[in-house]
Design an enzyme around this catalytic site. Structure first.
Site, PDB file in Angstrom:
ATOM      1  N   PRO A  17      -4.772   0.709  18.587  1.00  0.00           N
ATOM      2  CG  PRO A  17      -6.502  -0.686  17.869  1.00  0.00           C
ATOM      3  CD  PRO A  17      -5.799   0.005  19.108  1.00  0.00           C
ATOM      4  CE1 TYR A  56      -1.154   3.775   9.215  1.00  0.00           C
ATOM      5  CE2 TYR A  56      -0.230   2.878   7.340  1.00  0.00           C
ATOM      6  CZ  TYR A  56      -1.426   2.939   8.394  1.00  0.00           C
ATOM      7  OH  TYR A  56      -2.192   1.884   8.196  1.00  0.00           O
ATOM      8  CE1 TYR A  62      -6.064   3.497  10.969  1.00  0.00           C
ATOM      9  CE2 TYR A  62      -5.301   3.848   8.642  1.00  0.00           C
ATOM     10  CZ  TYR A  62      -5.227   3.000   9.924  1.00  0.00           C
ATOM     11  OH  TYR A  62      -3.960   2.357  10.096  1.00  0.00           O
ATOM     12  CG  HIS A 112      -1.981  -0.941   1.226  1.00  0.00           C
ATOM     13  ND1 HIS A 112      -3.310  -0.916   1.816  1.00  0.00           N
ATOM     14  CD2 HIS A 112      -2.215  -1.821   0.213  1.00  0.00           C
ATOM     15  CE1 HIS A 112      -4.037  -1.672   1.485  1.00  0.00           C
ATOM     16  NE2 HIS A 112      -3.609  -2.354   0.449  1.00  0.00           N
ATOM     17  CE  LYS A 119       3.745   3.489  13.063  1.00  0.00           C
ATOM     18  NZ  LYS A 119       3.675   2.902  11.852  1.00  0.00           N
TER      19      LYS A 119
HETATM   20  P1  RFL Z   1       1.498 -11.014  22.316  1.00  0.00           P
HETATM   21  O1  RFL Z   1       1.144 -11.212  20.746  1.00  0.00           O
HETATM   22  O2  RFL Z   1       0.465 -10.796  23.139  1.00  0.00           O
HETATM   23  O3  RFL Z   1       2.151 -12.309  22.471  1.00  0.00           O
HETATM   24  C1  RFL Z   1       2.736 -12.935  23.741  1.00  0.00           C
HETATM   25  C2  RFL Z   1       2.639 -14.294  24.105  1.00  0.00           C
HETATM   26  O4  RFL Z   1       3.036 -14.632  25.231  1.00  0.00           O
HETATM   27  C3  RFL Z   1       2.073 -15.716  25.934  1.00  0.00           C
HETATM   28  N1  RFL Z   1       2.138 -15.538  27.243  1.00  0.00           N
HETATM   29  C4  RFL Z   1       3.006 -16.205  28.079  1.00  0.00           C
HETATM   30  N2  RFL Z   1       3.804 -17.424  27.933  1.00  0.00           N
HETATM   31  C5  RFL Z   1       4.348 -18.044  28.680  1.00  0.00           C
HETATM   32  N3  RFL Z   1       4.179 -17.746  30.038  1.00  0.00           N
HETATM   33  C6  RFL Z   1       3.457 -16.786  30.467  1.00  0.00           C
HETATM   34  N4  RFL Z   1       3.218 -16.272  31.871  1.00  0.00           N
HETATM   35  C7  RFL Z   1       2.641 -15.973  29.449  1.00  0.00           C
HETATM   36  N5  RFL Z   1       2.057 -14.940  29.491  1.00  0.00           N
HETATM   37  C8  RFL Z   1       1.584 -14.699  28.103  1.00  0.00           C
HETATM   38  C9  RFL Z   1       0.699 -15.382  25.397  1.00  0.00           C
HETATM   39  O5  RFL Z   1      -0.007 -16.597  25.169  1.00  0.00           O
HETATM   40  C10 RFL Z   1       0.969 -14.828  23.889  1.00  0.00           C
HETATM   41  O6  RFL Z   1       1.493 -15.888  22.923  1.00  0.00           O
HETATM   42  O7  RFL Z   1       2.812 -10.015  22.168  1.00  0.00           O
HETATM   43  P2  RFL Z   1       4.104  -9.657  21.189  1.00  0.00           P
HETATM   44  O8  RFL Z   1       4.666 -10.972  20.757  1.00  0.00           O
HETATM   45  O9  RFL Z   1       4.768  -8.827  21.855  1.00  0.00           O
HETATM   46  O10 RFL Z   1       3.280  -9.118  19.884  1.00  0.00           O
HETATM   47  C11 RFL Z   1       2.648  -7.874  20.095  1.00  0.00           C
HETATM   48  C12 RFL Z   1       1.460  -7.785  18.988  1.00  0.00           C
HETATM   49  O11 RFL Z   1       0.520  -8.871  19.325  1.00  0.00           O
HETATM   50  C13 RFL Z   1       0.412  -6.629  19.211  1.00  0.00           C
HETATM   51  O12 RFL Z   1       1.181  -5.291  19.282  1.00  0.00           O
HETATM   52  C14 RFL Z   1      -0.247  -6.459  17.867  1.00  0.00           C
HETATM   53  O13 RFL Z   1      -1.338  -7.230  17.530  1.00  0.00           O
HETATM   54  C15 RFL Z   1      -1.092  -4.781  18.054  1.00  0.00           C
HETATM   55  N6  RFL Z   1      -2.095  -4.465  16.941  1.00  0.00           N
HETATM   56  C16 RFL Z   1      -1.507  -4.176  15.823  1.00  0.00           C
HETATM   57  N7  RFL Z   1       0.015  -4.079  15.670  1.00  0.00           N
HETATM   58  C17 RFL Z   1       0.624  -3.534  14.387  1.00  0.00           C
HETATM   59  O14 RFL Z   1       1.734  -3.473  14.260  1.00  0.00           O
HETATM   60  N8  RFL Z   1      -0.210  -3.357  13.217  1.00  0.00           N
HETATM   61  C18 RFL Z   1      -1.807  -3.385  13.167  1.00  0.00           C
HETATM   62  O15 RFL Z   1      -2.230  -3.258  12.367  1.00  0.00           O
HETATM   63  C19 RFL Z   1      -2.403  -3.756  14.647  1.00  0.00           C
HETATM   64  N9  RFL Z   1      -3.789  -4.020  14.819  1.00  0.00           N
HETATM   65  C20 RFL Z   1      -3.160  -4.777  16.959  1.00  0.00           C
HETATM   66  C21 RFL Z   1      -4.172  -4.454  15.850  1.00  0.00           C
HETATM   67  C22 RFL Z   1      -3.974  -5.255  18.307  1.00  0.00           C
HETATM   68  C23 RFL Z   1      -5.413  -5.289  18.300  1.00  0.00           C
HETATM   69  N10 RFL Z   1      -6.012  -5.993  19.279  1.00  0.00           N
HETATM   70  C24 RFL Z   1      -6.494  -7.006  19.591  1.00  0.00           C
HETATM   71  C25 RFL Z   1      -5.379  -5.234  20.602  1.00  0.00           C
HETATM   72  C26 RFL Z   1      -5.447  -4.490  15.778  1.00  0.00           C
HETATM   73  C27 RFL Z   1      -6.052  -4.984  17.026  1.00  0.00           C
HETATM   74  C28 RFL Z   1      -7.405  -4.859  17.128  1.00  0.00           C
HETATM   75  C1  PHB Z   2      -5.945  -4.383  10.928  1.00  0.00           C
HETATM   76  O1  PHB Z   2      -6.045  -4.693   9.511  1.00  0.00           O
HETATM   77  O2  PHB Z   2      -6.618  -5.063  11.463  1.00  0.00           O
HETATM   78  C2  PHB Z   2      -5.753  -2.799  10.970  1.00  0.00           C
HETATM   79  C3  PHB Z   2      -5.075  -2.133  10.247  1.00  0.00           C
HETATM   80  C4  PHB Z   2      -4.448  -0.784  10.549  1.00  0.00           C
HETATM   81  C5  PHB Z   2      -4.954  -0.535  12.027  1.00  0.00           C
HETATM   82  C6  PHB Z   2      -5.341  -1.479  12.719  1.00  0.00           C
HETATM   83  C7  PHB Z   2      -5.628  -2.626  12.501  1.00  0.00           C
HETATM   84  O3  PHB Z   2      -4.461   0.631  12.335  1.00  0.00           O
END
Ligand code: RFL
Ligand code: PHB
Length: 389
Positions: A292, A384, A200, A72, A296
């Site tokens: 989100p 971004y 957005y 994109h 990031k």
């Molecule tokens: P995670 O993914 O939470 O993984 C942590 C892992 O640790 C395990 N765990 C344990 N394991 C052993 N012992 C324990 N005591 C433990 N406690 C926990 C868990 O089961 C899990 O498997 O952290 P990590 O690896 O730092 O990754 C971070 C990302 O997952 C998170 O920042 C992103 O998903 C955030 N996010 C987005 N980030 C982006 O860069 N671009 C995006 O477009 C984006 N969209 C989003 C998002 C997060 C969202 N939500 C649900 C909050 C959209 C949404 C809706």
């Molecule tokens: C997503 O596709 O889940 C998504 C994309 C952009 C964002 C947050 C989530 O800023």
């Protein structure tokens, strides 16, 4: 068991660090509280910065990403029925990559399995001792069996609700937090995305986001009340609300269908300082959370992994701990800039319950300024697509 590095958490940051270390000949074990299927069932991020794409390449796990991802070069911003494009390529020599966190995590698990690297699933009661000494120990339980692992370093990659961060004494740990008074209700549907770029949307009814995973899988979000529940929303109610929040030009061509996943995520900004304590190094959501809106979270987890991997490489190849000692300061310097950007995008586009008519006018003026100012668009584009590491 003895390894050089214990990685707590088998989410994207733990797995990516594990793969990079494995390729560099540094021995690590990953401890994951859940099962692989559970981790892969969580629908989360969709937008990858170039830094994360490069790390996936460096780790040798980017084949499917290269084939299946979308590139994109800009994004659409809307305010009620008005809309405009922020073209990244006008300001920065980099696009973003659309590829689901689920797929990226699957690629990392597959690579880990093919390499024969050890992951222990379903572990509980993780405790780390001797973090200030030269040889920390990690103990945990798996299926009732007690496990003890001796190591040189521990990477805390266990997300916001993990245990690693709690091992930094409260007298040392500083936590900065902002909880927003709303959440995002997200829907995944097997329909073509409404537009080729992300949208957005800021509207008087609240924020909405139109995103995607591929040409036949769309991801949509609407801002909802912090106390709202998924059962309060039928698919029809979701589509009706989404259509009211995006310009008619898009609402009129939106293809709807049954949701295959529906969930609510709260919005939070959070930073833990420092990100290092003795031989413990925090990475990703274990150390910081962003709302989100700027896409990031995963990307900032990846920049932490980059700094930590480079520091561990220096330690093992040159017996030099300088970069390990600088890890927290280096990571935090980038983290706070990402926190600022994510807070800014959230503030720009959401409807805040406490906002007065004055606040709403200021918000509209800021969106209009972004529409008309190259300087404002450049600032958004630079952040971004991702600040350099
Ligand atoms: P995670 O993914 O939470 O993984 C942590 C892992 O640790 C395990 N765990 C344990 N394991 C052993 N012992 C324990 N005591 C433990 N406690 C926990 C868990 O089961 C899990 O498997 O952290 P990590 O690896 O730092 O990754 C971070 C990302 O997952 C998170 O920042 C992103 O998903 C955030 N996010 C987005 N980030 C982006 O860069 N671009 C995006 O477009 C984006 N969209 C989003 C998002 C997060 C969202 N939500 C649900 C909050 C959209 C949404 C809706
Ligand atoms: C997503 O596709 O889940 C998504 C994309 C952009 C964002 C947050 C989530 O800023």
């Amino acid at each position: 068991m003895r390894v050089q590095v214990v990685i707590i958490g088998g989410g994207p940051s733990g797995l990516l660090l594990g793969q990079l270390l494995h390729n560099a000949g540094i021995d690590a074990v990953v401890l994951e509280r859940k099962t692989r299927e559970y981790v892969l069932g969580r629908i989360r991020a969709g937008v990858l910065e170039r830094g994360l794409v490069k790390l996936m390449n460096d780790a040798g796990v980017a084949d499917r990403l290269k084939q299946e991802s979308l590139t994109h070069h800009g994004t659409v911003i809307t305010r009620n029925d008005d809309f405009f494009d922020v073209s990244f390529s006008n300001f920065v020599d980099a696009p973003v990559t659309v590829y689901g966190q689920t797929e990226l995590t699957r690629d990392l698990y597959d690579a880990r399995e093919s390499a024969g690297a050890v992951t222990l699933f379903n572990v509980s009661d993780v405790v780390i001792t001797d973090l200030k000494g030269k040889a920390p120990t990690v103990t945990c339980k798996q299926g009732g069996e007690a496990i003890t692992i001796h190591c040189d370093y521990v990477a805390g990659c266990d997300g916001f609700h993990g245990v690693s961060r709690q091992h930094i004494p409260e007298s040392v740990r500083q936590e900065y937090e902002k909880v927003y008074p709303f959440g995002w209700l997200g829907v995944l549907s097997e329909t073509p995305p409404v537009h080729e770029e992300l949208i957005y949307a800021s509207s008087d009814r609240g924020f909405a986001l139109c995103s995607m995973r591929n040409a036949s899988l769309a991801r949509y979000y609407v801002q909802c009340d912090i106390n709202d529940r998924v059962d309060n929303w039928t698919d029809q109610q979701f589509w009706d609300e989404l259509k009211k929040r995006i310009p008619a030009a898009f609402a009129d061509v939106l293809e709807t269908g049954p949701s295959i996943e529906k969930s609510i995520a709260p919005l939070r900004s959070f930073v833990c300082e420092p990100m290092q304590w003795g031989r413990l190094f925090l990475c990703g959501d274990a150390a910081h959370i962003v709302p989100p809106t700027g896409a990031k979270g995963l990307n900032t987890a990846a920049s932490d992994v980059h700094y930590l991997f480079e520091a561990l490489k220096l330690r093992y190849k040159e017996d030099d701990e300088t970069a390990l000692n600088q890890y927290s300061a280096k990571a935090l310097s980038r983290v706070w800039k990402v926190e600022r950007f994510s807070w800014w995008m959230t503030s720009l586009l959401h409807r805040f319950p406490e906002h007065s008519a004055f606040d709403q006018k200021i918000q509209s003026a800021e969106i209009d300024f972004l529409k008309r100012s190259d300087a404002a668009q450049a600032s958004m584009a630079i952040n971004y697509v991702g600040l350099p590491y």
